[in-house]
Design an enzyme around this catalytic site. Sequence first.
Site, PDB file in Angstrom:
ATOM      1  N   ILE A   1       7.853  -4.253   9.396  1.00 57.28           N
ATOM      2  CA  ILE A   1       7.819  -3.777   8.014  1.00 57.28           C
ATOM      3  C   ILE A   1       7.483  -2.301   8.111  1.00 57.28           C
ATOM      4  O   ILE A   1       6.378  -1.919   8.485  1.00 57.28           O
ATOM      5  CB  ILE A   1       6.817  -4.562   7.150  1.00 57.28           C
ATOM      6  CG1 ILE A   1       7.291  -6.010   7.003  1.00 57.28           C
ATOM      7  CG2 ILE A   1       6.661  -3.902   5.780  1.00 57.28           C
ATOM      8  CD1 ILE A   1       6.337  -6.913   6.234  1.00 57.28           C
TER       9      ILE A   1
ATOM     10  N   LYS B   1       1.943  -9.587   9.147  1.00 60.70           N
ATOM     11  CA  LYS B   1       2.250  -8.188   9.429  1.00 60.70           C
ATOM     12  C   LYS B   1       1.042  -7.632  10.162  1.00 60.70           C
ATOM     13  O   LYS B   1      -0.045  -7.507   9.589  1.00 60.70           O
ATOM     14  CB  LYS B   1       2.518  -7.410   8.142  1.00 60.70           C
ATOM     15  CG  LYS B   1       2.772  -5.916   8.362  1.00 60.70           C
ATOM     16  CD  LYS B   1       2.909  -5.174   7.031  1.00 60.70           C
ATOM     17  CE  LYS B   1       3.062  -3.669   7.266  1.00 60.70           C
ATOM     18  NZ  LYS B   1       3.122  -2.912   5.983  1.00 60.70           N
TER      19      LYS B   1
ATOM     20  N   THR C   1       0.826  -1.205   0.000  1.00 57.55           N
ATOM     21  CA  THR C   1       0.000   0.000   0.000  1.00 57.55           C
ATOM     22  C   THR C   1       0.864   1.260   0.000  1.00 57.55           C
ATOM     23  O   THR C   1       0.521   2.255  -0.651  1.00 57.55           O
ATOM     24  CB  THR C   1      -0.916   0.007   1.237  1.00 57.55           C
ATOM     25  OG1 THR C   1      -1.580  -1.240   1.325  1.00 57.55           O
ATOM     26  CG2 THR C   1      -1.937   1.113   1.147  1.00 57.55           C
ATOM     27  N   THR C   2       1.983   1.225   0.713  1.00 57.38           N
ATOM     28  CA  THR C   2       2.881   2.380   0.747  1.00 57.38           C
ATOM     29  C   THR C   2       3.457   2.685  -0.629  1.00 57.38           C
ATOM     30  O   THR C   2       3.875   3.811  -0.897  1.00 57.38           O
ATOM     31  CB  THR C   2       4.006   2.129   1.779  1.00 57.38           C
ATOM     32  OG1 THR C   2       3.398   1.902   3.057  1.00 57.38           O
ATOM     33  CG2 THR C   2       4.952   3.298   1.897  1.00 57.38           C
TER      34      THR C   2
ATOM     35  N   TYR D   1      -1.555  -9.853   6.160  1.00 55.92           N
ATOM     36  CA  TYR D   1      -1.401  -8.439   6.506  1.00 55.92           C
ATOM     37  C   TYR D   1      -2.725  -7.943   7.061  1.00 55.92           C
ATOM     38  O   TYR D   1      -3.727  -7.884   6.354  1.00 55.92           O
ATOM     39  CB  TYR D   1      -0.977  -7.646   5.270  1.00 55.92           C
ATOM     40  CG  TYR D   1      -0.753  -6.164   5.480  1.00 55.92           C
ATOM     41  CD1 TYR D   1      -0.621  -5.606   6.746  1.00 55.92           C
ATOM     42  CD2 TYR D   1      -0.643  -5.306   4.386  1.00 55.92           C
ATOM     43  CE1 TYR D   1      -0.408  -4.251   6.926  1.00 55.92           C
ATOM     44  CE2 TYR D   1      -0.427  -3.942   4.549  1.00 55.92           C
ATOM     45  CZ  TYR D   1      -0.316  -3.426   5.815  1.00 55.92           C
ATOM     46  OH  TYR D   1      -0.110  -2.081   5.987  1.00 55.92           O
TER      47      TYR D   1
ATOM     48  N   TYR E   1     -12.895  -3.203   1.848  1.00 55.81           N
ATOM     49  CA  TYR E   1     -14.186  -2.708   1.398  1.00 55.81           C
ATOM     50  C   TYR E   1     -15.296  -3.757   1.458  1.00 55.81           C
ATOM     51  O   TYR E   1     -16.385  -3.477   1.932  1.00 55.81           O
ATOM     52  CB  TYR E   1     -14.118  -2.114  -0.030  1.00 55.81           C
ATOM     53  CG  TYR E   1     -15.335  -1.287  -0.363  1.00 55.81           C
ATOM     54  CD1 TYR E   1     -15.445   0.020   0.073  1.00 55.81           C
ATOM     55  CD2 TYR E   1     -16.395  -1.831  -1.081  1.00 55.81           C
ATOM     56  CE1 TYR E   1     -16.581   0.777  -0.195  1.00 55.81           C
ATOM     57  CE2 TYR E   1     -17.538  -1.086  -1.349  1.00 55.81           C
ATOM     58  CZ  TYR E   1     -17.623   0.209  -0.909  1.00 55.81           C
ATOM     59  OH  TYR E   1     -18.743   0.953  -1.154  1.00 55.81           O
TER      60      TYR E   1
ATOM     61  N   ARG F   1      -7.270   0.468   7.071  1.00 52.48           N
ATOM     62  CA  ARG F   1      -7.446   0.578   5.624  1.00 52.48           C
ATOM     63  C   ARG F   1      -8.515  -0.371   5.093  1.00 52.48           C
ATOM     64  O   ARG F   1      -9.170  -0.068   4.099  1.00 52.48           O
ATOM     65  CB  ARG F   1      -6.117   0.301   4.903  1.00 52.48           C
ATOM     66  CG  ARG F   1      -5.100   1.424   5.035  1.00 52.48           C
ATOM     67  CD  ARG F   1      -3.901   1.170   4.138  1.00 52.48           C
ATOM     68  NE  ARG F   1      -2.911   2.222   4.227  1.00 52.48           N
ATOM     69  CZ  ARG F   1      -2.878   3.301   3.444  1.00 52.48           C
ATOM     70  NH1 ARG F   1      -3.816   3.466   2.533  1.00 52.48           N
ATOM     71  NH2 ARG F   1      -1.931   4.209   3.573  1.00 52.48           N
TER      72      ARG F   1
END
Length: 289
Positions: free
Chosen positions: A207, A165, A48-49, A137, A111, A142
């Site tokens: 991370i 993560k 995502t980053t 993750y 979502y 998010r």
Amino acid sequence: MDKLRGTGVALITPFTPAPDHAVDYPALRRLLDFCIDGGVEYLVINGTTAESPTTTAEEKAEILRVVKEHVAGRVPLVYGIGGNDTAGLETLLRTTALDGIDAILSASPAYNKPSQQGIIQHYLRLADLSPLPILLYNVPGRTSSNLTADTTLRLAQHPNIIGIKEASGNLEQCMTIAARRPQGFLLISGDDMLTTPMISFGAEGVISVLGNAFPRRMSDMTRLALAGNYAEATKLLFEFLPLNPLMYEESNPVGVKAVLEAQGLCSAAARLPLLEASEGLKQRIQKLL
């Protein structure tokens, strides 16, 4: 998997300034060298980053090719394949050039807000198919859904799911995973500021977002904590306290890109719907730097 113990960097994708906002491959190579020379243990690509929702399939393929070519085996690589379409992810696992990659990082579906059983079935499908081991993750901020400790521990029984993560911010949940996980299952902090506390009860590292800009300091902090020197690790952690909130004030990776621009490593450009850091945010970041 010992090679994922320590500091991994959730790598940004550098873009050229407006109006183009093209992938800046020279800056990407500079950033790769900066992180590796800073002593990080591994790199995470296409998370995502990296603004993966706004890079095209062609760009993703080229970024992956450039990273593998430039890193040339100097550190392990983790590749992000996550999303809310299970069948689509299965196709990506079949078609992505994963040679030279050590593991897949797969974010929980966003979502859709699936049930815990839906999340379990999603990951089991991916783990059965994936040619590489999978890191779960969990990032409820998010995805709008949480992988509970029970869900994580259920998935930890799959031989191709090697760790998580954890970015829920729920330390009790993380401790439950640490206490009950099978041997060898990795607990990795997904929150820079919780790295030292999580290592104190069994996490294997982080991370990191800040690791893009401060690879040496983040690596030193993590190694001190892993060695049991929590006092010195905490001193380094506390140095990040004023800066860390600014990394997320206008969304990630907007803040860390502003730091990287101030360091001369790349432009602060981001792709819509994200905007480059405001001048006010840049000024506050610069003052702290």
